[in-house]
Design an enzyme around this catalytic site. Structure first.
Site, mmCIF file in Angstrom:
data_model
loop_
_atom_site.group_PDB
_atom_site.id
_atom_site.type_symbol
_atom_site.label_atom_id
_atom_site.label_comp_id
_atom_site.label_asym_id
_atom_site.label_seq_id
_atom_site.Cartn_x
_atom_site.Cartn_y
_atom_site.Cartn_z
ATOM 1 N N TRP A 116 0.818 -1.214 0.000
ATOM 2 C CA TRP A 116 0.000 0.000 0.000
ATOM 3 C C TRP A 116 0.854 1.267 0.000
ATOM 4 O O TRP A 116 0.343 2.363 0.051
ATOM 5 C CB TRP A 116 -0.924 0.010 1.220
ATOM 6 C CG TRP A 116 -0.206 -0.355 2.486
ATOM 7 C CD1 TRP A 116 0.561 0.463 3.237
ATOM 8 C CD2 TRP A 116 -0.175 -1.631 3.101
ATOM 9 N NE1 TRP A 116 1.085 -0.225 4.299
ATOM 10 C CE2 TRP A 116 0.644 -1.525 4.250
ATOM 11 C CE3 TRP A 116 -0.766 -2.881 2.808
ATOM 12 C CZ2 TRP A 116 0.902 -2.609 5.097
ATOM 13 C CZ3 TRP A 116 -0.509 -3.937 3.660
ATOM 14 C CH2 TRP A 116 0.307 -3.802 4.779
ATOM 15 N N GLU A 158 -5.439 0.742 6.310
ATOM 16 C CA GLU A 158 -5.304 1.381 7.623
ATOM 17 C C GLU A 158 -6.205 0.743 8.673
ATOM 18 O O GLU A 158 -5.818 0.613 9.829
ATOM 19 C CB GLU A 158 -5.597 2.879 7.518
ATOM 20 C CG GLU A 158 -4.595 3.657 6.665
ATOM 21 C CD GLU A 158 -3.167 3.566 7.181
ATOM 22 O OE1 GLU A 158 -2.980 3.196 8.358
ATOM 23 O OE2 GLU A 158 -2.247 3.847 6.414
ATOM 24 N N TYR A 212 -10.140 -7.851 17.143
ATOM 25 C CA TYR A 212 -10.823 -6.548 17.206
ATOM 26 C C TYR A 212 -11.935 -6.477 16.161
ATOM 27 O O TYR A 212 -11.889 -5.695 15.217
ATOM 28 C CB TYR A 212 -9.831 -5.406 17.025
ATOM 29 C CG TYR A 212 -8.996 -5.155 18.255
ATOM 30 C CD1 TYR A 212 -9.517 -5.356 19.523
ATOM 31 C CD2 TYR A 212 -7.693 -4.714 18.138
ATOM 32 C CE1 TYR A 212 -8.742 -5.136 20.653
ATOM 33 C CE2 TYR A 212 -6.911 -4.490 19.268
ATOM 34 C CZ TYR A 212 -7.452 -4.708 20.520
ATOM 35 O OH TYR A 212 -6.700 -4.489 21.628
ATOM 36 N N TYR A 215 -5.820 8.997 13.976
ATOM 37 C CA TYR A 215 -4.718 8.410 13.202
ATOM 38 C C TYR A 215 -5.158 8.067 11.786
ATOM 39 O O TYR A 215 -4.545 8.483 10.798
ATOM 40 C CB TYR A 215 -4.135 7.149 13.869
ATOM 41 C CG TYR A 215 -3.324 6.384 12.862
ATOM 42 C CD1 TYR A 215 -2.056 6.829 12.518
ATOM 43 C CD2 TYR A 215 -3.873 5.327 12.140
ATOM 44 C CE1 TYR A 215 -1.330 6.213 11.505
ATOM 45 C CE2 TYR A 215 -3.166 4.716 11.131
ATOM 46 C CZ TYR A 215 -1.896 5.155 10.816
ATOM 47 O OH TYR A 215 -1.204 4.572 9.795
ATOM 48 N N ASP A 248 0.881 7.446 15.425
ATOM 49 C CA ASP A 248 0.615 6.065 15.833
ATOM 50 C C ASP A 248 1.678 5.670 16.856
ATOM 51 O O ASP A 248 2.418 6.519 17.349
ATOM 52 C CB ASP A 248 0.640 5.142 14.610
ATOM 53 C CG ASP A 248 2.049 4.967 14.072
ATOM 54 O OD1 ASP A 248 2.886 5.873 14.306
ATOM 55 O OD2 ASP A 248 2.333 3.944 13.425
ATOM 56 N N CYS A 271 19.240 13.104 19.390
ATOM 57 C CA CYS A 271 18.200 12.371 20.112
ATOM 58 C C CYS A 271 18.426 12.491 21.620
ATOM 59 O O CYS A 271 19.416 11.977 22.154
ATOM 60 C CB CYS A 271 18.209 10.911 19.677
ATOM 61 S SG CYS A 271 17.026 9.883 20.568
#
Length: 349
Positions: free
Chosen positions: A23, A36, A81, A119, A137, A207
């Site tokens: 994708w 998604e 889910y 998101y 995310d 960082c």
DNA sequence: AACCCGGGGGG
DNA sequence: CCCCCAGGGTT
């Protein structure tokens, strides 16, 4: 600050990001949306085969909208889910019928759709419509919390606002889609949850977590859910060629999937059939054909234990309107939770 | 804000 | 065994 982070990220993306996914670069909103939804709280490696099967069977949103519920659930079976599947069907039918198949094309409109939160709306808006809307995310939370040394818990209202604000400030003006894709790939392959590749990280010099040695302490999460144990005793009431099943309608795990006659308990029962089958089958004569070992499945927030009993009957009975009598040959047409399917595959079929 | 919803893979 | 994953919905 932004210039450095975003520039480094896009440069890494151009020269060192070799992650290839079906994708990536996709701008068809239907395909972006489908990918998604499948990937919500789901590893790419796990979702990939599902995505390909869905695209194959439902090439555009009208095919999906026309499909019978049970067929779609069957295709979703095992992915978990299951409310995602319910919302997928609803949204497909809404867009197919009311929008002539045209996907809403702004973040605000996309966000109104069922099963789509901040998101997913940002992902569709940026990937399919080039809107400048940063995705947040698990990858993004991890990358940003490490880079900026943020210890605010990500799963709080404050944390969500904080991270979405930073992400939106960092997104590249001219290449929002590439930026969103890049930061997630970066989080998945370099700035990983465990054993991140800080030694080859192009952001390491700037960082905070790396410089101060707390890479493994962020992101911070707040919620600690307690795990409860459930015992499920399934009775496969069967005649020569059929069994009784029902759809799980209640608000609980595995909603809209099917199961057999169930006796549930919060603790183990030694001989569940003694206290249960007599009442259930009243004057019918029956025979216990088999009793399985204890099966277990560990879910995120529940530990499932249980056994499966095959119960032989000489003729059909009535178990109430919730139950359907289904020929064994046709069981494959119904979606079952993994807990049941693993038993069926190993010991029943 | 707190709680609920699956299943799989890695350490 | 625990943690995390291209999160979202409900209460």
């Amino acid at each position: 600050m932004k210039a450095d982070f975003t520039q480094n990220l896009l440069e890494w993306n151009d020269f060192h990001n070799s992650r290839a996914l079906p994708w990536k670069g996709e701008t068809n909103p239907y395909k972006v949306w489908l990918s998604e939804i499948i990937l919500q709280q789901t590893r790419v490696e796990q979702g990939l085969a599902y995505y390909q099967r869905f695209i194959e069977k439902y090439p555009d949103i009208h095919y999906l909208a026309k499909a019978p519920d049970e067929e779609v659930y069957k295709l979703w079976e095992g992915l978990g889910y299951y409310s995602r599947c319910k919302n997928l069907i609803e949204t497909a039918r809404l867009i197919s019928a009311s929008h002539h198949g045209h996907f809403p094309n702004t973040y605000a409109e996309i966000l109104k759709l069922k099963g789509i939160g901040p998101y997913t709306a940002a992902a569709i808006a940026s990937f399919a419509f080039k809107e400048k809307r940063a995705v947040v995310d698990g990858n993004v939370q991890r990358v940003l919390s490490r880079y900026f040394g943020i210890t605010t818990p990500v799963d709080t209202t404050e944390g969500k606002k904080l991270f979405s604000g930073i992400a939106q400030a960092l997104i590249d003006e001219n290449a929002p889609a590439a930026y969103n894709q890049a930061i997630m790939d970066f989080g998945a392959t370099i700035c990983k949850p465990r054993n991140p590749l800080c030694n080859i990280c192009v952001q390491a010099d700037d960082c905070e977590a790396f410089r101060n040695n707390f890479v493994n302490d962020v992101p911070v999460k707040q919620k600690v859910m307690k795990i409860k144990t459930r015992w499920l005793y399934y009775f496969i009431i069967e005649t020569n060629d059929g069994v009784y099943i029902r759809k799980r309608e209640e608000k609980d795990i595995w909603q809209n999937l099917h199961e057999f006659v169930l006796l549930e308990s919060h603790e183990e029962i030694t001989d569940p059939h003694n206290i249960f089958l007599g009442k259930l089958l009243q004057h019918q004569s029956y025979k216990i054909l088999s009793r399985s070992d204890v099966h277990t499945q560990q879910l995120t927030h529940q530990r499932i234990n249980g056994r499966f009993y095959r119960v032989g009957l000489t003729g059909k009975i009535s178990l109430g309107k919730n139950y359907k009598y289904v020929k064994k040959i046709n069981l494959h047409g119904y979606a079952f939770p993994r807990f049941i399917n693993s038993y069926l595959e190993k010991e029943f079929y």
